[in-house]
Motif scaffolding. Sequence first.
Motif, PDB file in Angstrom:
ATOM      1  N   GLY A   1       0.162  -0.841   0.894  1.00  0.00           N
ATOM      2  CA  GLY A   1      -0.024   0.034   2.040  1.00  0.00           C
ATOM      3  C   GLY A   1      -0.107  -0.702   3.365  1.00  0.00           C
ATOM      4  N   LEU A   2      -0.155  -2.047   3.334  1.00  0.00           N
ATOM      5  CA  LEU A   2      -0.192  -2.821   4.577  1.00  0.00           C
ATOM      6  C   LEU A   2       1.154  -2.830   5.286  1.00  0.00           C
ATOM      7  CD1 LEU A   2      -2.293  -5.943   3.507  1.00  0.00           C
ATOM      8  CD2 LEU A   2      -3.080  -3.863   4.625  1.00  0.00           C
ATOM      9  N   ASN A   3       2.230  -2.632   4.542  1.00  0.00           N
ATOM     10  CA  ASN A   3       3.556  -2.670   5.164  1.00  0.00           C
ATOM     11  C   ASN A   3       3.703  -1.659   6.301  1.00  0.00           C
ATOM     12  OD1 ASN A   3       5.067  -4.809   3.954  1.00  0.00           O
ATOM     13  ND2 ASN A   3       5.098  -3.640   2.057  1.00  0.00           N
ATOM     14  N   PRO A   4       3.330  -0.380   6.098  1.00  0.00           N
ATOM     15  CA  PRO A   4       3.418   0.554   7.228  1.00  0.00           C
ATOM     16  C   PRO A   4       2.534   0.158   8.407  1.00  0.00           C
ATOM     17  CG  PRO A   4       3.206   1.757   5.157  1.00  0.00           C
ATOM     18  CD  PRO A   4       2.947   0.311   4.856  1.00  0.00           C
TER      19      PRO A   4
ATOM     20  N   MET B   1       1.347   6.048   8.623  1.00  0.00           N
ATOM     21  CA  MET B   1       1.093   5.093   7.564  1.00  0.00           C
ATOM     22  C   MET B   1       0.841   5.790   6.237  1.00  0.00           C
ATOM     23  SD  MET B   1      -1.371   2.254   9.385  1.00  0.00           S
ATOM     24  CE  MET B   1      -1.658   1.494   7.789  1.00  0.00           C
ATOM     25  N   VAL B   2       0.025   6.823   6.265  1.00  0.00           N
ATOM     26  CA  VAL B   2      -0.290   7.552   5.033  1.00  0.00           C
ATOM     27  C   VAL B   2       0.965   8.204   4.476  1.00  0.00           C
ATOM     28  CG1 VAL B   2      -1.650   9.425   4.047  1.00  0.00           C
ATOM     29  CG2 VAL B   2      -2.683   7.913   5.751  1.00  0.00           C
ATOM     30  N   ASP B   3       1.762   8.797   5.350  1.00  0.00           N
ATOM     31  CA  ASP B   3       2.998   9.450   4.895  1.00  0.00           C
ATOM     32  C   ASP B   3       3.959   8.426   4.292  1.00  0.00           C
ATOM     33  OD1 ASP B   3       2.066  11.879   5.734  1.00  0.00           O
ATOM     34  OD2 ASP B   3       3.131  11.858   7.648  1.00  0.00           O
TER      35      ASP B   3
ATOM     36  N   ASP C   1       6.433   6.082  -0.637  1.00  0.00           N
ATOM     37  CA  ASP C   1       6.676   4.915  -1.484  1.00  0.00           C
ATOM     38  C   ASP C   1       6.193   5.176  -2.909  1.00  0.00           C
ATOM     39  OD1 ASP C   1       7.327   2.359  -2.318  1.00  0.00           O
ATOM     40  OD2 ASP C   1       5.524   1.443  -1.499  1.00  0.00           O
ATOM     41  N   LEU C   2       5.023   5.797  -3.036  1.00  0.00           N
ATOM     42  CA  LEU C   2       4.468   6.082  -4.359  1.00  0.00           C
ATOM     43  C   LEU C   2       5.302   7.132  -5.100  1.00  0.00           C
ATOM     44  CD1 LEU C   2       0.632   6.114  -3.591  1.00  0.00           C
ATOM     45  CD2 LEU C   2       1.968   4.314  -4.702  1.00  0.00           C
ATOM     46  N   LYS C   3       5.929   8.018  -4.374  1.00  0.00           N
ATOM     47  CA  LYS C   3       6.813   9.008  -5.006  1.00  0.00           C
ATOM     48  C   LYS C   3       8.068   8.350  -5.585  1.00  0.00           C
ATOM     49  CE  LYS C   3       5.532  12.886  -1.983  1.00  0.00           C
ATOM     50  NZ  LYS C   3       6.034  13.809  -0.926  1.00  0.00           N
ATOM     51  N   GLN C   4       8.502   7.285  -4.929  1.00  0.00           N
ATOM     52  CA  GLN C   4       9.771   6.669  -5.292  1.00  0.00           C
ATOM     53  C   GLN C   4       9.628   5.537  -6.318  1.00  0.00           C
ATOM     54  OE1 GLN C   4      12.681   7.865  -4.183  1.00  0.00           O
ATOM     55  NE2 GLN C   4      11.577   9.407  -2.986  1.00  0.00           N
TER      56      GLN C   4
END
Length: 487
Positions: free
Chosen positions: A286-289, A1-3, A8-11
Motif C-alpha cells: 500500500g506504500l506505492n500509492p 490511495m485507498v482506492d 490492486d487487491l481485486k486484481q
Amino acid sequence: MVDAMAEDLKQNLYGNTHSINPSSMLTEQKVDAVRERVVRYFNTTLSEYSVIFTSGATAALHLLSETFPWSNSSRFTYLEQSHNSVLGIRELCLHHGGDFCALRESEVNVEHPESSQCNACGHTDKSTPTYMAAAAAAAATQTTTEGQQDQPLPYNLFAFPAQDNFAGIKYNLSWIDHIQKARDMCGKRGDWRVLLDAAAFVPSSRLDLGKYTPDFVTLSFYKMFGFPTGLGCLLVHKRSIDILRKLYWGGGSVVVAMTQEPITVFKGNPCAKYEDGTLNFLSILGLNPGFDSLEEIGIDRITHHVWALTLWTYEQLRVLRHRNGQPVVRVYGKHDLGDPRVQGGVISFNVLTPEGTYIGYHHVQKLAARYRFHVRSGCQCNPGACFDYLGLSYEQVSMFFLNKDSCGDEKDVVNGGTLPLGAIRISFGSLTTFEDVQAWVAFLEAFFVDSGEMAAWGLEEGRKRQGVQNPWAAKPFFVEHTGAAVA
C-alpha cells in the motif's frame, strides 16, 4: 490511495513470502520493489542502506536498541528534544552497564565534539549483577597481541531528531558527519554511530541520504501518507549492519534452528534476518500509492506549502491581543526567525487570559474537539522540549507529573494558572488548507480573545449568551497534520 490499493487487491492474490508458490513469489517480488522505492525516494540505493520494515518508528527504535552492540563502556547520547521512543533506548544501554548523556542544542559542539558538555548524565549501578555480567562479557572479548591486551573502542550511539515533534525545530544534519568522524564526544572515547529520528521531518521535508549518511534512520509511513497505519522502517547503512547483534529470532528470519542444541543459522539478507515473522505485506504494498501521490505533488512544493501555512498562522497568532493589550497566545519555537531551514510546520502554544495566566490545554482541546478541530495537547511525548519551553524545573516535574495519568490529561495548569504542564500543538501537511488555518484563528478569536463583548473566554455558554452562531459545525478542520495524516 485507498482506492488504488483496493483495485490492486481485486486484481492480484498475495501470500506469505516464506514460500515459493505463485502468490508468495509475487508478494516477495513486489515487496522488494517497494524497498527499492523507499531508498530511491531518499536519494540512495539498496547497496548503501538496508530497509527493515517494522510496525512503526517506535518499533524501529526498539529493534535498534535491542541489537546495538552495547557494552559496559558504551554511552548513549541524545538531544534533549528527542521523542520518548528515542529516550527509551537508554534503558538498554544501562542494562548492559553503559551510561547516557542528554544534550541541549547549544551544547552540541560539532567542530570539537569532545568539548560538547552534557546537560545531564546517568549510569547504571555498577554493583548490580547485570553490570558485572556485562563487564565479564566485555573482558572476554578482549584480544591479546604480543602478550598485551588490546581492548577495541566501545560502540557509542548519538541520537537526534531531524525535526522535533513538539515545536517543530529542525536540527543541523551536518552533525551526522562530524559525530561519525569523532572518536571522542563529551569526553567519551569510542566508535560513535549516529541515529537520525526522521519521523516528524520526512512528511514535509526532503531527506537526502546521498548527502547525509547516518548509520540508522527511523521513520513512520503513516506520518508520510496517512495510510496504511502500523508500518515504518529502520534504515541501516552498510557500514553498520554487521555490528548489530540479533538475539531473539522468529518466523522466517533463520535458515535453520536446532532444537536440542543452541545452534541457529540466520538468513544472509539483512532485511530477512531482522524481520521476524510474517511481514505486513499488504500494508507494504500500500506504500506505492503513497509514493505516487508525494512524487506527483513534489516534496519541494509540499515544503513551500507547509511553510506558507506555518508562517501565516504564526503571524496571525502573534498579533492576537486582549482589549487590555495583553497577548492571547504564547508560541514556542523559532518561528520569529522566518527561516524554514530551522523551523518546521508545527506551532505549539498556550492560550493566555487578559491577566497573563494560562488557560489549560485540556480545556482548549475539549472545546476545539466540540467544533470538530483536530489538534494535539500535552507534552506530545517529548518531555525534554516540553519542559524546556515551559520552564519547568526538575523539582517541578517531579512534583506535578508523578500525579498525572498521561502527558495530555486534564491536569494541565498548576499554581493558580501560572504554570502550564503542556501545550496545544497544530501541525501542517500536504493536505492542510488555508481554509483550515483561517477557521482555527477565527475559533481562537471567538472563544479566547477578551474584546469587551464577552468576558467568559473559553466558555461556550458565554459565546451563546452573545447570540453568536457556530460557523464550524459543517465540516471537520484538520489543523493537526503530519503529511497526509491527522496525527
